[in-house]
Design a protein around this motif. Structure first.
Motif, PDB file in Angstrom:
ATOM      1  N   THR A   1       0.833  -1.198   0.000  1.00  0.00           N
ATOM      2  CA  THR A   1       0.000   0.000   0.000  1.00  0.00           C
ATOM      3  C   THR A   1       0.872   1.254   0.000  1.00  0.00           C
ATOM      4  OG1 THR A   1      -1.806   1.153   1.130  1.00  0.00           O
ATOM      5  CG2 THR A   1      -0.195   0.020   2.521  1.00  0.00           C
ATOM      6  N   GLU A   2       0.384   2.278  -0.688  1.00  0.00           N
ATOM      7  CA  GLU A   2       1.117   3.541  -0.823  1.00  0.00           C
ATOM      8  C   GLU A   2       0.159   4.688  -0.580  1.00  0.00           C
ATOM      9  OE1 GLU A   2       4.248   4.032  -4.233  1.00  0.00           O
ATOM     10  OE2 GLU A   2       2.507   2.957  -5.026  1.00  0.00           O
ATOM     11  N   LEU A   3       0.667   5.751   0.037  1.00  0.00           N
ATOM     12  CA  LEU A   3      -0.121   6.971   0.167  1.00  0.00           C
ATOM     13  C   LEU A   3       0.005   7.752  -1.138  1.00  0.00           C
ATOM     14  CD1 LEU A   3      -1.742   8.849   2.116  1.00  0.00           C
ATOM     15  CD2 LEU A   3       0.448   9.962   2.607  1.00  0.00           C
ATOM     16  N   LEU A   4      -1.117   8.037  -1.791  1.00  0.00           N
ATOM     17  CA  LEU A   4      -1.072   8.720  -3.089  1.00  0.00           C
ATOM     18  C   LEU A   4      -1.310  10.210  -2.954  1.00  0.00           C
ATOM     19  CD1 LEU A   4      -3.101   6.282  -5.381  1.00  0.00           C
ATOM     20  CD2 LEU A   4      -0.646   6.331  -4.892  1.00  0.00           C
ATOM     21  N   PHE A   5      -2.167  10.579  -2.016  1.00  0.00           N
ATOM     22  CA  PHE A   5      -2.573  11.977  -1.905  1.00  0.00           C
ATOM     23  C   PHE A   5      -2.952  12.253  -0.468  1.00  0.00           C
ATOM     24  CE2 PHE A   5      -6.006  15.077  -1.683  1.00  0.00           C
ATOM     25  CZ  PHE A   5      -5.421  16.156  -2.321  1.00  0.00           C
ATOM     26  N   GLU A   6      -2.619  13.438  -0.028  1.00  0.00           N
ATOM     27  CA  GLU A   6      -2.978  13.804   1.337  1.00  0.00           C
ATOM     28  C   GLU A   6      -3.048  15.315   1.444  1.00  0.00           C
ATOM     29  OE1 GLU A   6      -0.088  12.716   4.342  1.00  0.00           O
ATOM     30  OE2 GLU A   6      -1.698  12.395   5.795  1.00  0.00           O
ATOM     31  N   ASP A   7      -4.058  15.800   2.098  1.00  0.00           N
ATOM     32  CA  ASP A   7      -4.083  17.221   2.462  1.00  0.00           C
ATOM     33  C   ASP A   7      -4.691  17.333   3.858  1.00  0.00           C
ATOM     34  OD1 ASP A   7      -6.801  16.962   2.148  1.00  0.00           O
ATOM     35  OD2 ASP A   7      -6.973  18.375   0.486  1.00  0.00           O
ATOM     36  N   ASP A   8      -5.153  18.502   4.236  1.00  0.00           N
ATOM     37  CA  ASP A   8      -5.652  18.698   5.607  1.00  0.00           C
ATOM     38  C   ASP A   8      -6.869  17.841   5.911  1.00  0.00           C
ATOM     39  OD1 ASP A   8      -3.725  20.513   5.987  1.00  0.00           O
ATOM     40  OD2 ASP A   8      -5.012  22.289   5.778  1.00  0.00           O
ATOM     41  N   SER A   9      -7.618  17.485   4.861  1.00  0.00           N
ATOM     42  CA  SER A   9      -8.916  16.889   5.141  1.00  0.00           C
ATOM     43  C   SER A   9      -9.072  15.442   4.681  1.00  0.00           C
ATOM     44  CB  SER A   9     -10.022  17.739   4.496  1.00  0.00           C
ATOM     45  OG  SER A   9      -9.831  17.813   3.101  1.00  0.00           O
ATOM     46  N   VAL A  10      -8.223  15.009   3.766  1.00  0.00           N
ATOM     47  CA  VAL A  10      -8.429  13.703   3.141  1.00  0.00           C
ATOM     48  C   VAL A  10      -7.097  13.017   2.861  1.00  0.00           C
ATOM     49  CG1 VAL A  10      -9.467  12.516   1.158  1.00  0.00           C
ATOM     50  CG2 VAL A  10     -10.421  14.678   1.924  1.00  0.00           C
ATOM     51  N   SER A  11      -7.108  11.688   2.910  1.00  0.00           N
ATOM     52  CA  SER A  11      -5.961  10.940   2.382  1.00  0.00           C
ATOM     53  C   SER A  11      -6.476   9.854   1.445  1.00  0.00           C
ATOM     54  CB  SER A  11      -5.143  10.320   3.526  1.00  0.00           C
ATOM     55  OG  SER A  11      -5.868   9.242   4.092  1.00  0.00           O
ATOM     56  N   VAL A  12      -5.646   9.539   0.449  1.00  0.00           N
ATOM     57  CA  VAL A  12      -5.974   8.473  -0.500  1.00  0.00           C
ATOM     58  C   VAL A  12      -4.782   7.538  -0.581  1.00  0.00           C
ATOM     59  CG1 VAL A  12      -6.747   7.900  -2.828  1.00  0.00           C
ATOM     60  CG2 VAL A  12      -7.270  10.170  -1.879  1.00  0.00           C
ATOM     61  N   SER A  13      -5.028   6.245  -0.377  1.00  0.00           N
ATOM     62  CA  SER A  13      -3.931   5.293  -0.489  1.00  0.00           C
ATOM     63  C   SER A  13      -4.379   4.075  -1.289  1.00  0.00           C
ATOM     64  CB  SER A  13      -3.412   4.896   0.892  1.00  0.00           C
ATOM     65  OG  SER A  13      -4.485   4.527   1.725  1.00  0.00           O
ATOM     66  N   THR A  14      -3.402   3.302  -1.743  1.00  0.00           N
ATOM     67  CA  THR A  14      -3.730   2.148  -2.584  1.00  0.00           C
ATOM     68  C   THR A  14      -4.085   0.929  -1.735  1.00  0.00           C
ATOM     69  OG1 THR A  14      -1.423   1.479  -2.664  1.00  0.00           O
ATOM     70  CG2 THR A  14      -2.216   2.862  -4.481  1.00  0.00           C
ATOM     71  N   ILE A  15      -4.891   0.074  -2.334  1.00  0.00           N
ATOM     72  CA  ILE A  15      -5.205  -1.243  -1.764  1.00  0.00           C
ATOM     73  C   ILE A  15      -4.771  -2.270  -2.815  1.00  0.00           C
ATOM     74  CG2 ILE A  15      -7.029  -2.753  -0.880  1.00  0.00           C
ATOM     75  CD1 ILE A  15      -8.762  -0.173  -0.539  1.00  0.00           C
ATOM     76  N   PRO A  16      -3.582  -2.862  -2.657  1.00  0.00           N
ATOM     77  CA  PRO A  16      -3.120  -3.805  -3.692  1.00  0.00           C
ATOM     78  C   PRO A  16      -4.108  -4.966  -3.845  1.00  0.00           C
ATOM     79  CG  PRO A  16      -1.326  -3.179  -2.244  1.00  0.00           C
ATOM     80  CD  PRO A  16      -2.586  -2.665  -1.611  1.00  0.00           C
TER      81      PRO A  16
ATOM     82  N   ASN B   1     -17.870  11.870  12.934  1.00  0.00           N
ATOM     83  CA  ASN B   1     -16.825  10.867  12.713  1.00  0.00           C
ATOM     84  C   ASN B   1     -16.284  10.971  11.291  1.00  0.00           C
ATOM     85  OD1 ASN B   1     -16.641   9.548  15.158  1.00  0.00           O
ATOM     86  ND2 ASN B   1     -18.388   8.211  14.706  1.00  0.00           N
ATOM     87  N   PRO B   2     -14.979  10.910  11.123  1.00  0.00           N
ATOM     88  CA  PRO B   2     -14.445  10.924   9.766  1.00  0.00           C
ATOM     89  C   PRO B   2     -14.874   9.653   9.035  1.00  0.00           C
ATOM     90  CG  PRO B   2     -12.701  10.536  11.376  1.00  0.00           C
ATOM     91  CD  PRO B   2     -13.949  10.842  12.151  1.00  0.00           C
ATOM     92  N   LYS B   3     -15.230   9.811   7.777  1.00  0.00           N
ATOM     93  CA  LYS B   3     -15.739   8.685   6.988  1.00  0.00           C
ATOM     94  C   LYS B   3     -14.620   8.074   6.157  1.00  0.00           C
ATOM     95  CE  LYS B   3     -20.052   9.633   8.133  1.00  0.00           C
ATOM     96  NZ  LYS B   3     -20.806   8.797   9.046  1.00  0.00           N
TER      97      LYS B   3
ATOM     98  N   PHE C   1      -8.558   1.607  -4.040  1.00  0.00           N
ATOM     99  CA  PHE C   1      -8.192   2.878  -3.420  1.00  0.00           C
ATOM    100  C   PHE C   1      -8.987   3.083  -2.135  1.00  0.00           C
ATOM    101  CE2 PHE C   1      -7.602   3.320  -8.028  1.00  0.00           C
ATOM    102  CZ  PHE C   1      -6.232   3.544  -8.067  1.00  0.00           C
ATOM    103  N   LEU C   2      -8.288   3.561  -1.122  1.00  0.00           N
ATOM    104  CA  LEU C   2      -8.909   3.832   0.170  1.00  0.00           C
ATOM    105  C   LEU C   2      -8.936   5.339   0.399  1.00  0.00           C
ATOM    106  CD1 LEU C   2      -9.971   2.880   2.950  1.00  0.00           C
ATOM    107  CD2 LEU C   2      -7.579   2.766   3.712  1.00  0.00           C
ATOM    108  N   PHE C   3     -10.121   5.873   0.540  1.00  0.00           N
ATOM    109  CA  PHE C   3     -10.308   7.314   0.746  1.00  0.00           C
ATOM    110  C   PHE C   3     -10.709   7.530   2.205  1.00  0.00           C
ATOM    111  CE2 PHE C   3     -11.125   6.191  -3.594  1.00  0.00           C
ATOM    112  CZ  PHE C   3     -10.522   7.191  -4.340  1.00  0.00           C
ATOM    113  N   LYS C   4      -9.921   8.312   2.928  1.00  0.00           N
ATOM    114  CA  LYS C   4     -10.217   8.534   4.351  1.00  0.00           C
ATOM    115  C   LYS C   4     -10.277  10.013   4.670  1.00  0.00           C
ATOM    116  CE  LYS C   4      -8.209   5.828   7.503  1.00  0.00           C
ATOM    117  NZ  LYS C   4      -7.156   4.974   8.174  1.00  0.00           N
ATOM    118  N   GLU C   5     -11.384  10.404   5.248  1.00  0.00           N
ATOM    119  CA  GLU C   5     -11.441  11.764   5.792  1.00  0.00           C
ATOM    120  C   GLU C   5     -10.550  11.836   7.028  1.00  0.00           C
ATOM    121  OE1 GLU C   5     -15.954  13.328   4.770  1.00  0.00           O
ATOM    122  OE2 GLU C   5     -15.513  12.481   6.740  1.00  0.00           O
ATOM    123  N   LYS C   6      -9.968  13.011   7.253  1.00  0.00           N
ATOM    124  CA  LYS C   6      -9.282  13.237   8.527  1.00  0.00           C
ATOM    125  C   LYS C   6     -10.288  13.822   9.510  1.00  0.00           C
ATOM    126  CE  LYS C   6      -4.750  13.655   6.559  1.00  0.00           C
ATOM    127  NZ  LYS C   6      -3.549  14.488   6.385  1.00  0.00           N
ATOM    128  N   PRO C   7     -10.034  13.641  10.795  1.00  0.00           N
ATOM    129  CA  PRO C   7     -10.977  14.211  11.770  1.00  0.00           C
ATOM    130  C   PRO C   7     -11.085  15.718  11.548  1.00  0.00           C
ATOM    131  CG  PRO C   7      -9.379  12.783  12.851  1.00  0.00           C
ATOM    132  CD  PRO C   7      -8.917  12.952  11.435  1.00  0.00           C
TER     133      PRO C   7
END
Lengths: 301, 301
Positions: free
Chosen positions: A122-137, A201-203, A147-153
């Motif tokens: 897995t790799e982190l592809l994108f990140e900013d203050d509110s969201v991160s996107v990483s790979t799911i091999p 809750n972050p989604k 791809f895993l999309f995660k909101e930050k708190p």
């Protein structure tokens, strides 16, 4: 978070069904996931503003997941786009897309930035203050990532009622929003937690297509709010899964169950079945919260 | 001969309009001309049998004329095609298409044969007993060819009435069909022309898109039954023709007039215009027999 399904059928575009593509709205982002042929027409049909798409994530280089990409990139150019476009996808995607543009002597007049992937971890592809996107091999016939999309708190919210109760002056509100404790008119300190409310809750959203049944993804997708997992076949055709590296609806539900996800969305249906309801029935035997993707359908997360 | 317009709008596919693609039925052939994104869905919509397409002619490598090709080729594979497919198009087309197939690890299981073009003079691309196809070099921003489809004269037809009148025995009919003279019961020779009827006139169709106004094509398209000529703009936007190497409806009509064609079909409309009727009105001022292409429309030739 809201995901809109632009296409969710496997293999070939047909008159009333489209190959894989989805749009995920999260905080101020509009992420495009996969781009089968016809995606740009689906974007128009569902009135999704082209200019809001700044990041496109391509799972793998089978036609039903990326043959719409050169056309979309060209259309952005014709519409006078100026802002950056980031493309994340398997190694080779840059050469393929740029060759198509070069042959037509129609290079983009906006910055087109490729992020080519080849890691099996897995790799982190994108990140900013509110969201991160990483790979799911994933485990498919060619190199593939989900791809895993995660909101930050989000920051805690000021509880105006509590500030009144504790007699906290307005001049402190900004500091409190930023995490500081408050101070009453009498100089008594009041803990930040007493003056603020928990943020929602972050989604999180996991997109997993295409893939064979693959338990190694469980730690990555554990407890996600929504899992989109491919279900190309039903168990009656499970013999086809080994060769094609696809999953059945039951297998998708087993993954959802083991990862304890909130909800499961099924998609990437083989067009051999008369009704997609069969996929839901099969998955419900294993996991209780199942929804069916369909072209044009939106899901709030 | 019959041409079916699958798409005839310029630039980008939209919800209700498609980029360039046409199917030409001539004798026992079904030729596909250009293949913009979404062509395979249009083929399904108009119930054109995929297996009948054995030759695809690509005018140039702008997206709105060929971005549907990798998908169509892939779909042929998924449908289990076994027969040869011939692709005629500008040099580079082979590398582009094969790269897309290679990345998806999905090479065709049928023979895919590319005929790459780079000549600036007309070339014969295909010929059999009944039809010939040759290029019409056009003047566009990238290397572009139109295509000229010509029926060959059919054999003369036996005139049964005349054989009765001249007292010709049935045993001679096959020889007469093949061009031999007849012989009466009395041994008198009767010329073949007296025993056979003229076949229908062989038809011809010229596809010319995309191109600036270009009189050098006149000798190639002279007297064709039907000319499809692009008309991206109206005269009110003629200033755009020089830069973009497109033609106006009036210019298309001037070419039709000078080449003394039977009928003119207009297409490749810019989507800036509210009604395509304006193109017909403009062309009619110069040439009397004008039809408007539109997606899904068929024309008998």
């Amino acid at each position: 978070m809201k995901v809109t399904i632009l296409g969710c059928y496997s293999a070939t575009p047909r008159t009333f069904t489209n190959p894989t593509s989805q749009v995920l709205e999260v905080r101020n982002h509009l992420f495009l996931i996969d781009c089968g042929e016809g995606t740009q027409v689906q974007l128009r049909k569902y009135k999704i503003k082209f200019s809001r798409i700044k990041h496109i994530f391509i799972s793998h280089l089978h036609g039903d997941h990326f043959f719409g990409l050169p056309g979309l990139i060209s259309t952005f150019r014709l519409l006078g786009r100026e802002s950056e476009l980031h493309i994340y996808g398997p190694k080779g995607i840059k050469e393929a897309v740029t060759l198509f543009l070069k042959l037509g002597d129609s290079w983009t007049n906006y910055p087109l930035i490729f992020h080519e992937l080849e890691s099996k971890d897995t790799e982190l592809l994108f990140e900013d203050d509110s969201v991160s996107v990483s790979t799911i091999p994933l485990d498919h016939r060619v190199y593939t990532n989900g791809f895993l999309f995660k909101e930050k708190p989000a920051p805690r919210k000021l509880d105006v009622k509590a500030t009144t109760k504790h007699n906290i002056d307005r001049s402190q509100f900004n500091n409190i929003k930023n995490g500081a404790n408050g101070k009453t008119a009498n100089g008594v300190e009041v803990a930040n937690q007493k003056l603020t409310l928990d943020p929602p809750n972050p989604k999180s959203y996991a997109f997993c297509s295409d893939t064979a049944y693959n338990e190694t993804i469980l730690p990555l997708i554990e407890n996600v709010d929504v899992l989109y997992h491919e279900s190309t076949f039903l168990e009656s055709e499970s013999r086809l899964c080994q060769k094609t590296k696809h999953a059945t609806a039951k297998q998708a539900a087993q993954i959802a169950h083991k990862a304890q996800v909130g909800n499961l969305i099924l998609g990437h249906y083989s067009t051999r079945y008369k009704s997609i309801d069969l996929f839901k029935e099969e998955a419900l035997e294993v996991f209780p919260r199942v929804a069916l993707a369909d072209d044009g359908k939106s899901f709030d997360i």
